[in-house]
Motif scaffolding. Structure first.
Motif, PDB file in Angstrom:
ATOM      1  N   SER A 126       0.841  -1.211   0.000  1.00  0.00           N
ATOM      2  CA  SER A 126       0.000   0.000   0.000  1.00  0.00           C
ATOM      3  C   SER A 126       0.869   1.251   0.000  1.00  0.00           C
ATOM      4  O   SER A 126       0.619   2.191   0.751  1.00  0.00           O
ATOM      5  CB  SER A 126      -0.910   0.059   1.229  1.00  0.00           C
ATOM      6  OG  SER A 126      -1.914  -0.881   1.146  1.00  0.00           O
ATOM      7  N   GLY A 164       0.258   6.933   6.768  1.00  0.00           N
ATOM      8  CA  GLY A 164       0.203   5.486   7.013  1.00  0.00           C
ATOM      9  C   GLY A 164       0.304   4.626   5.770  1.00  0.00           C
ATOM     10  O   GLY A 164      -0.082   3.455   5.792  1.00  0.00           O
ATOM     11  N   PHE A 165       0.819   5.187   4.671  1.00  0.00           N
ATOM     12  CA  PHE A 165       1.091   4.348   3.504  1.00  0.00           C
ATOM     13  C   PHE A 165       2.332   3.517   3.791  1.00  0.00           C
ATOM     14  O   PHE A 165       3.189   3.921   4.578  1.00  0.00           O
ATOM     15  CB  PHE A 165       1.335   5.216   2.262  1.00  0.00           C
ATOM     16  CG  PHE A 165       0.112   5.952   1.781  1.00  0.00           C
ATOM     17  CD1 PHE A 165      -0.902   5.274   1.127  1.00  0.00           C
ATOM     18  CD2 PHE A 165      -0.024   7.319   1.993  1.00  0.00           C
ATOM     19  CE1 PHE A 165      -2.033   5.949   0.680  1.00  0.00           C
ATOM     20  CE2 PHE A 165      -1.151   8.005   1.552  1.00  0.00           C
ATOM     21  CZ  PHE A 165      -2.162   7.314   0.896  1.00  0.00           C
ATOM     22  N   GLY A 166       2.463   2.371   3.133  1.00  0.00           N
ATOM     23  CA  GLY A 166       3.629   1.514   3.334  1.00  0.00           C
ATOM     24  C   GLY A 166       4.832   2.037   2.563  1.00  0.00           C
ATOM     25  O   GLY A 166       4.769   3.061   1.892  1.00  0.00           O
TER      26      GLY A 166
END
Ligand code: SF4
Ligand code: FES
Lengths: 222, 255
Positions: free
Chosen positions: B177, B215-217
Motif C-alpha cells: 500500500s 500510514g502508507f507503506g
C-alpha cells in the motif's frame, strides 16, 4: 529529532539502509565465493586452506567480520521493521488478488526468501564459523577443507545448501537492481547494465556456491 | 467488434458505512451489452437493485473518460481491471466473456478507509499535495512560461509525470500500500521545471513526511504500481524522488 534520525526513520531512509547494506552483503558474497571457489582447483584443498587461513587471521578481515555482522543485522532489522509497517498499511486484504499480472512472485516474496536464507545462515555458521571460533579446528588440527568434506558427506545437508542457494538466487534477482533504484540510480544509460549485471550476479554466485557441496558429495573434488 | 450480450455473475463488496464490517454479495446480471462500459454495467445493476427495493452499490465516478481518477474499483484482482493503461470507466464489458464471475472490491489501504461499498476516502492524497505539491508564487500566464527556456526532454518528462490523475491505483496494486508512485509523480512534475526549483528540496521533504504520516507503506520496488497505473507513470520518478529526498535531507538548511 535531529535531521539524521528523521531521515533514517522515514520510509525512504529505512529503504536506503536496506539497499546499502544489501549491496554491502553482495560484496561479501563475492569475496566468500572467490575464496571458496579455490576448492575447484582440486588440489586437496591446499589453496583453499591458505585462503581460509588468511581470512581467519588477517586483522583487517577480522575487523570487517564485525562490520559484516553489523551490516547483516541492520539489513534484517530494517527489513523486518518495514515488513511490519507495510503489513499494517493494509489491515483488510483483498478477496481476489492477481499479483502475477503486475509483478514477479519473487519481488513480492523478498521477506520469505530472506527468512529462508537466514535459517540457512544459522545452520551454515554453526557448520563453519562456530568450529573456527570455538577452537574446535585448532584443537583437532583439522583444516577448513577437511571440515567441508566431512559436513558435505550427508545428503540432507547438501540438499539444504542447494535449496538455500535457490532462495539466494531469487533474492538477488530482485534485490540487486532494486537496491540501485532505492539509491536513486535510474538512468537510461545505466539501467540496462544494472539489470544485466544483476541477473549474471544472481545466477553465477548461487550456482558456484551450490556446486561446492554437490562436487564434494559426489567425490569429484577431494 | 460487434455487440454481444453476455450473462455475468458479480461479487461485490458491500459495506454500509465506515464502521460496518462489510461482506461480499453476489448478483447475477443477464443480457449485458459488450458495448457498455464497466460503470454502465454497474449502473444497470443499480437500476435493478433499486427496482427490487434494495440499496444500490455506492461507487465513485465523475468524468467517465479517464481524467478525473474517481472510479476506484479493484476488479478481478487488479485495480481498474485487467486492461493496461485504462481506468475503470474506460474498461468495457467486451473484455469479459459470457458466464464470467467478476469480483469488484474497493481499494484496500489503511490510508484509504472505506466509506461505503466501493467508495474510499482518498483525502490522504490531497494532504500530500497540500504539503508541497505546488509552487507558492504566481508563475504568470502562458506567455510568461514560454519566456523561460525549458529543454524539450524535461518538458516531456514533466508532462508525463503531470499525467497522474491521483486515482490511487498504485496504492491499491502495491502489496505494501505504498503511495510512492503518486508522490513521486507530483514531486517530479515540478522538479523537472525551472519554476519548481526554488522549492524543490522543501517540497520533497514535506511531501514524503506527509506520505509517511498518512500510514502508507514503504516501496519495495515490485513495480506493480507502474504496471497498473492508468497513466503508466514510470518508477524512474520514484528514483528521482529518492535522489531529491536524500539530497534535500543532507544539504537543506532544515535541521
Ligand atoms: S501514479 Fe498512476 S496509479 Fe498512482 S495515482 Fe497517479 S495516475 Fe493513479
Ligand atoms: S470516472 Fe473519471 S477517470 Fe473514471
Amino acid at each position: 529529532m535531529s535531521w539524521i534520525s528523521t531521515t533514517l526513520t522515514s520510509s525512504l531512509g529505512k529503504k536506503l539502509i536496506v539497499g546499502i547494506t544489501g549491496l554491502f552483503l553482495c560484496s561479501f558474497l563475492v569475496v566468500h565465493c572467490g575464496i571458496n571457489s579455490l576448492i575447484f582447483l582440486n588440489d586437496g584443498g591446499e589453496a583453499f586452506n591458505i585462503g581460509a587461513y588468511f581470512m581467519a587471521t588477517n586483522p583487517v578481515i577480522k575487523i570487517m567480520e564485525y562490520v559484516l555482522f553489523l551490516g547483516l543485522i541492520a539489513h534484517i532489522v530494517q527489513t523486518l521493521l518495514l515488513a511490519l509497517e507495510n503489513k499494517k498499511a493494509r489491515p483488510v486484504g483483498y478477496f481476489k488478488e492477481n499479483g502475477n499480472a503486475n509483478s514477479k512472485w519473487y519481488s513480492r516474496s523478498m521477506a520469505i526468501l530472506g527468512t529462508l536464507i537466514l535459517i540457512f545462515l544459522i545452520l551454515h555458521l554453526k557448520h563453519f564459523w562456530w568450529s573456527k571460533v570455538s577452537g574446535h579446528l585448532a584443537e583437532t588440527g583439522e583444516t577448513m577443507f577437511a571440515e567441508m568434506l566431512e559436513i558435505f558427506e550427508k545428503p540432507i545437508i547438501v540438499v539444504i545448501y542447494v535449496l538455500a542457494q535457490i532462495s539466494l538466487a531469487y533474492h538477488l534477482l530482485h534485490g540487486f537492481s532494486s537496491a540501485f533504484q532505492t539509491l536513486g540510480f535510474n538512468h537510461i544509460k545505466y539501467n540496462g547494465l544494472i539489470k544485466s549485471v544483476g541477473v549474471v550476479f544472481s545466477l553465477v554466485l548461487p550456482i558456484a556456491f551450490a556446486a561446492m557441496p554437490i562436487v564434494i558429495y559426489f567425490g569429484i573434488i577431494k | 467488434m460487434s455487440e454481444r450480450h453476455i450473462n455475468i455473475k458479480l461479487k461485490v463488496w458491500r459495506q454500509k458505512n465506515k464502521s460496518d464490517k462489510g461482506n461480499m454479495e453476489e448478483y447475477a446480471l443477464s443480457g449485458v451489452s459488450t458495448d457498455m462500459s464497466f460503470l454502465e454495467m454497474m449502473d444497470t445493476l443499480n437500476e435493478k437493485l433499486t427496482k427490487e427495493d434494495k440499496q444500490p452499490v455506492a461507487f465513485d465516478h465523475d468524468c467517465r473518460e479517464g481524467i478525473c481518477g474517481m472510479c476506484s474499483m479493484y476488479i478481478n484482482g487488479q485495480p481498474h481491471g485487467p486492461l493496461k493503461g485504462v481506468t475503470t470507466c474506460q474498461l468495457h464489458m467486451r473484455t469479459f466473456n459470457d458466464g464470467d464471475t467478476i469480483v469488484v472490491e474497493p481499494w484496500r489501504s489503511a490510508a484509504f478507509p472505506v466509506l461505503k461499498d466501493l467508495i474510499v476516502d482518498r483525502t490522504a492524497f490531497d494532504r500530500i499535495q497540500h504539503a508541497g505539491g505546488f509552487i507558492s508564487i504566481n508563475t504568470g500566464a502562458a506567455p510568461d512560461a514560454n519566456a523561460i527556456p525549458v529543454p524539450k526532454e524535461n518538458a516531456d518528462e514533466a508532462f508525463l509525470a503531470a499525467q497522474c490523475i491521483g486515482c490511487g491505483a498504485c496504492v491499491a496494486a502495491c502489496k505494501n500500500s505504498s503511495a510512492m508512485l503518486f508522490t513521486a509523480a507530483k514531486v517530479s512534475q515540478y522538479a523537472l521545471l525551472p519554476q519548481g526549483q526554488a522549492e524543490r528540496y522543501r517540497r520533497v521533504e514535506a511531501m514524503v513526511a506527509q506520505m509517511d504520516k498518512e500510514g502508507f507503506g514503504a516501496c519495495t520496488n515490485t513495480g506493480a504500481c507502474s504496471a497498473e497505473c492508468p497513466k503508466e507513470i514510470s518508477i524512474s520518478h520514484i528514483a528521482r524522488m529518492n535522489r531529491d529526498y536524500l539530497g534535500a535531507k543532507s544539504t537543506s538548511n532544515a535541521i
